[in-house]
Each structure stands twice: as structure tokens, then as C-alpha cells.
Design a protein around this motif. Sequence first.
Motif, mmCIF file in Angstrom:
data_model
loop_
_atom_site.group_PDB
_atom_site.id
_atom_site.type_symbol
_atom_site.label_atom_id
_atom_site.label_comp_id
_atom_site.label_asym_id
_atom_site.label_seq_id
_atom_site.Cartn_x
_atom_site.Cartn_y
_atom_site.Cartn_z
ATOM 1 N N PHE A 60 0.825 -1.121 0.109
ATOM 2 C CA PHE A 60 0.028 0.169 0.017
ATOM 3 C C PHE A 60 0.905 1.295 -0.036
ATOM 4 C CE2 PHE A 60 -3.558 -2.611 2.323
ATOM 5 C CZ PHE A 60 -4.397 -2.352 1.216
ATOM 6 N N ILE A 61 0.692 2.209 -0.852
ATOM 7 C CA ILE A 61 0.982 3.488 -0.549
ATOM 8 C C ILE A 61 0.092 4.304 0.096
ATOM 9 C CG2 ILE A 61 1.956 5.638 -2.076
ATOM 10 C CD1 ILE A 61 1.637 3.890 -4.607
ATOM 11 N N LYS A 62 0.895 4.807 1.210
ATOM 12 C CA LYS A 62 0.018 5.705 2.437
ATOM 13 C C LYS A 62 0.664 7.072 2.529
ATOM 14 C CE LYS A 62 -1.612 1.778 5.418
ATOM 15 N NZ LYS A 62 -1.910 1.669 6.680
ATOM 16 N N LEU A 63 -0.493 7.847 2.823
ATOM 17 C CA LEU A 63 0.242 9.251 2.920
ATOM 18 C C LEU A 63 -0.549 9.492 4.398
ATOM 19 C CD1 LEU A 63 1.178 12.117 1.831
ATOM 20 C CD2 LEU A 63 -1.126 12.754 0.957
ATOM 21 N N ASP A 64 0.339 9.853 5.316
ATOM 22 C CA ASP A 64 -0.083 10.030 6.613
ATOM 23 C C ASP A 64 -1.070 9.079 7.065
ATOM 24 O OD1 ASP A 64 1.823 12.160 6.759
ATOM 25 O OD2 ASP A 64 0.114 13.745 6.072
ATOM 26 N N HIS A 65 -0.904 8.001 6.574
ATOM 27 C CA HIS A 65 -1.338 6.584 7.311
ATOM 28 C C HIS A 65 -2.641 6.327 6.710
ATOM 29 C CE1 HIS A 65 1.291 6.649 10.619
ATOM 30 N NE2 HIS A 65 0.940 7.914 10.909
ATOM 31 N N LYS A 66 -3.122 7.071 5.674
ATOM 32 C CA LYS A 66 -4.167 6.952 4.533
ATOM 33 C C LYS A 66 -3.759 6.114 3.449
ATOM 34 C CE LYS A 66 -7.861 9.113 2.382
ATOM 35 N NZ LYS A 66 -9.180 10.023 2.872
ATOM 36 N N ILE A 67 -4.490 5.050 2.981
ATOM 37 C CA ILE A 67 -4.123 4.555 1.614
ATOM 38 C C ILE A 67 -4.331 5.538 0.480
ATOM 39 C CG2 ILE A 67 -4.393 2.315 0.651
ATOM 40 C CD1 ILE A 67 -5.064 0.838 3.088
ATOM 41 N N ILE A 68 -3.582 5.640 -0.227
ATOM 42 C CA ILE A 68 -3.743 6.375 -1.534
ATOM 43 C C ILE A 68 -3.456 5.729 -2.586
ATOM 44 C CG2 ILE A 68 -3.608 8.399 -0.208
ATOM 45 C CD1 ILE A 68 -0.884 8.869 -1.962
ATOM 46 N N GLY A 69 -3.074 4.405 -2.724
ATOM 47 C CA GLY A 69 -2.578 3.754 -3.888
ATOM 48 C C GLY A 69 -1.971 2.475 -3.401
ATOM 49 N N PHE A 70 -1.474 1.586 -4.418
ATOM 50 C CA PHE A 70 -0.740 0.385 -4.305
ATOM 51 C C PHE A 70 0.303 0.336 -5.453
ATOM 52 C CE2 PHE A 70 -4.138 -0.839 -6.912
ATOM 53 C CZ PHE A 70 -3.336 -1.740 -7.912
ATOM 54 N N ILE A 71 1.183 -0.746 -5.000
ATOM 55 C CA ILE A 71 2.357 -1.221 -6.097
ATOM 56 C C ILE A 71 2.393 -2.632 -5.915
ATOM 57 C CG2 ILE A 71 4.871 -1.417 -6.608
ATOM 58 C CD1 ILE A 71 5.234 1.520 -5.045
ATOM 59 N N LEU A 72 2.274 -3.432 -7.114
ATOM 60 C CA LEU A 72 2.521 -4.786 -7.154
ATOM 61 C C LEU A 72 4.073 -4.870 -7.568
ATOM 62 C CD1 LEU A 72 2.242 -7.687 -6.470
ATOM 63 C CD2 LEU A 72 0.968 -7.575 -8.728
ATOM 64 N N LEU A 73 4.922 -5.343 -6.597
ATOM 65 C CA LEU A 73 6.266 -5.653 -7.103
ATOM 66 C C LEU A 73 6.368 -6.948 -7.527
ATOM 67 C CD1 LEU A 73 9.171 -4.171 -7.196
ATOM 68 C CD2 LEU A 73 9.525 -4.983 -4.939
ATOM 69 N N LEU A 74 7.128 -7.342 -8.421
ATOM 70 C CA LEU A 74 7.453 -8.712 -8.709
ATOM 71 C C LEU A 74 8.910 -8.692 -8.289
ATOM 72 C CD1 LEU A 74 6.215 -9.045 -12.329
ATOM 73 C CD2 LEU A 74 4.932 -9.532 -10.227
ATOM 74 N N GLU A 75 9.254 -10.045 -7.564
ATOM 75 C CA GLU A 75 10.656 -10.214 -6.955
ATOM 76 C C GLU A 75 11.281 -11.739 -7.394
ATOM 77 O OE1 GLU A 75 11.621 -8.299 -3.084
ATOM 78 O OE2 GLU A 75 9.180 -8.464 -3.185
ATOM 79 N N ARG A 76 12.339 -12.079 -7.021
ATOM 80 C CA ARG A 76 12.710 -13.207 -7.307
ATOM 81 C C ARG A 76 12.073 -14.148 -6.143
ATOM 82 N NH1 ARG A 76 16.335 -13.830 -11.137
ATOM 83 N NH2 ARG A 76 17.567 -11.908 -11.643
ATOM 84 N N PRO A 77 11.833 -15.311 -5.920
ATOM 85 C CA PRO A 77 12.109 -16.436 -7.247
ATOM 86 C C PRO A 77 10.941 -16.255 -8.478
ATOM 87 C CG PRO A 77 10.976 -17.684 -5.483
ATOM 88 C CD PRO A 77 11.152 -16.032 -5.082
ATOM 89 N N PHE A 78 9.997 -15.494 -8.223
ATOM 90 C CA PHE A 78 8.767 -15.261 -9.366
ATOM 91 C C PHE A 78 9.511 -14.776 -10.425
ATOM 92 C CE2 PHE A 78 5.481 -13.158 -11.681
ATOM 93 C CZ PHE A 78 4.186 -14.072 -11.467
ATOM 94 N N LEU A 79 10.362 -13.832 -10.546
ATOM 95 C CA LEU A 79 10.951 -13.537 -11.663
ATOM 96 C C LEU A 79 12.400 -14.490 -11.832
ATOM 97 C CD1 LEU A 79 11.217 -9.516 -11.184
ATOM 98 C CD2 LEU A 79 9.600 -11.018 -12.826
ATOM 99 N N LYS A 80 12.598 -14.932 -13.304
ATOM 100 C CA LYS A 80 13.397 -15.980 -13.414
ATOM 101 C C LYS A 80 14.708 -15.501 -14.405
ATOM 102 C CE LYS A 80 10.418 -19.838 -12.178
ATOM 103 N NZ LYS A 80 10.188 -19.315 -10.861
ATOM 104 N N LYS A 81 14.207 -14.242 -14.869
ATOM 105 C CA LYS A 81 15.442 -14.080 -16.001
ATOM 106 C C LYS A 81 16.421 -12.890 -15.583
ATOM 107 C CE LYS A 81 12.623 -15.666 -19.747
ATOM 108 N NZ LYS A 81 12.197 -15.461 -21.117
ATOM 109 N N ASN A 82 16.576 -12.145 -16.171
ATOM 110 C CA ASN A 82 17.308 -11.009 -16.024
ATOM 111 C C ASN A 82 17.230 -10.001 -14.781
ATOM 112 O OD1 ASN A 82 18.853 -12.052 -18.155
ATOM 113 N ND2 ASN A 82 17.974 -10.660 -19.633
ATOM 114 N N ASN A 83 16.085 -9.809 -14.522
ATOM 115 C CA ASN A 83 15.712 -8.622 -13.749
ATOM 116 C C ASN A 83 15.430 -9.210 -12.078
ATOM 117 O OD1 ASN A 83 15.341 -6.443 -15.536
ATOM 118 N ND2 ASN A 83 13.694 -7.924 -16.331
ATOM 119 N N ASP A 84 15.931 -8.403 -11.321
ATOM 120 C CA ASP A 84 15.412 -8.522 -9.904
ATOM 121 C C ASP A 84 14.330 -8.219 -9.324
ATOM 122 O OD1 ASP A 84 18.288 -9.349 -9.472
ATOM 123 O OD2 ASP A 84 18.856 -7.135 -9.579
ATOM 124 N N TYR A 85 13.507 -7.027 -10.021
ATOM 125 C CA TYR A 85 12.367 -6.661 -9.721
ATOM 126 C C TYR A 85 11.694 -6.061 -10.927
ATOM 127 C CZ TYR A 85 14.807 -6.101 -5.273
ATOM 128 O OH TYR A 85 15.249 -6.336 -4.063
#
Length: 162
Positions: A60-85
Amino acid sequence: MAVTLIKVLESEKSILRNFYTLYLHDLSNFTINLDVEEDGLFHYKELDKFWEAEGLSPYFIKLDHKIIGFILLLERPFLKKNNDYGINDFFILNKYRGKGFAIQAVEKLFKEKQGQYFVMQVTENKRAVAFWKKVYEELNIEHHERQDLINGELCLIQTFIV
């Protein structure tokens, strides 16, 4: 006003689902692959996998404790190729756009998670394309960009290291 990133707990899944509906509604302006369901909502059927698969990290992206959005981050081991994220999905409520909060969120993410990234936008989503170009410029990130056809739609894909 302080922007923070907070990992979404499984118990907060319904909140994230509500935000995803708003995100998919916005995204439906730029893609042929999204449409509203019979119940009047946009559904993201893969949401449960965020807590089942290692390497899918919702924040969640929060602004002074209020949710204003989100980020879905892909990381290893889900990612298998050249990228870490990979930043798979990124959303800020309309009310908070254009005020610098999104860039603050991305900057916090990059300070916390350093490595090789990729980000992708549907080319028709001019606002998203402009946002990421602004991120690279303001944060002085050298990136490489290419176009690719993904699920029948032309997309921009940027790779970079932070």
C-alpha cells in the motif's frame, strides 16, 4: 506529508481488491483486454496468488496513514530471468495524482529494493508513459526502452538499475 510503503497483509486483501477495481477501471481506457464483469465490477482473479506465490509483493502507498494507492512488485524467485524486480501494477487515487506522491513512493521503493528493474506500460496510456519518463529524469536513472507486443497490445518496456 509523509509517503510510506507498507506491505499488504493477507487480512487486508479486501481493501487491495477494492483498489484493484479502481485501477482496472482506469486501465480499461487503454486496453482491449479489460472489461467490466456482469456484477458491474472489474475483477482481478489472480489476487489470491499474492499471498501464495513467493516473489509477489503487494504494497500500500500511504500518505499520513491513509491508503492512497498500491504497488505490486515482482521479485525473485517469481522472476526468473535478468531482472531482480518488476513493477507490475502501480496505482494512485486520482485525488492524489500530480502532487509528487507517486514519485515519492517510487523513490522509497528504489531505496529499499535496489537491483535490476523492469517497468511496462501500454503505449496508449500516455499518462503512465509520461510519469515513468518523469521518474527517470527526476531520479537521474539511466534506462533502456523497447517496444513489444504483449497480449495483443503494443507496450513500452523500460529496464534500469537502481
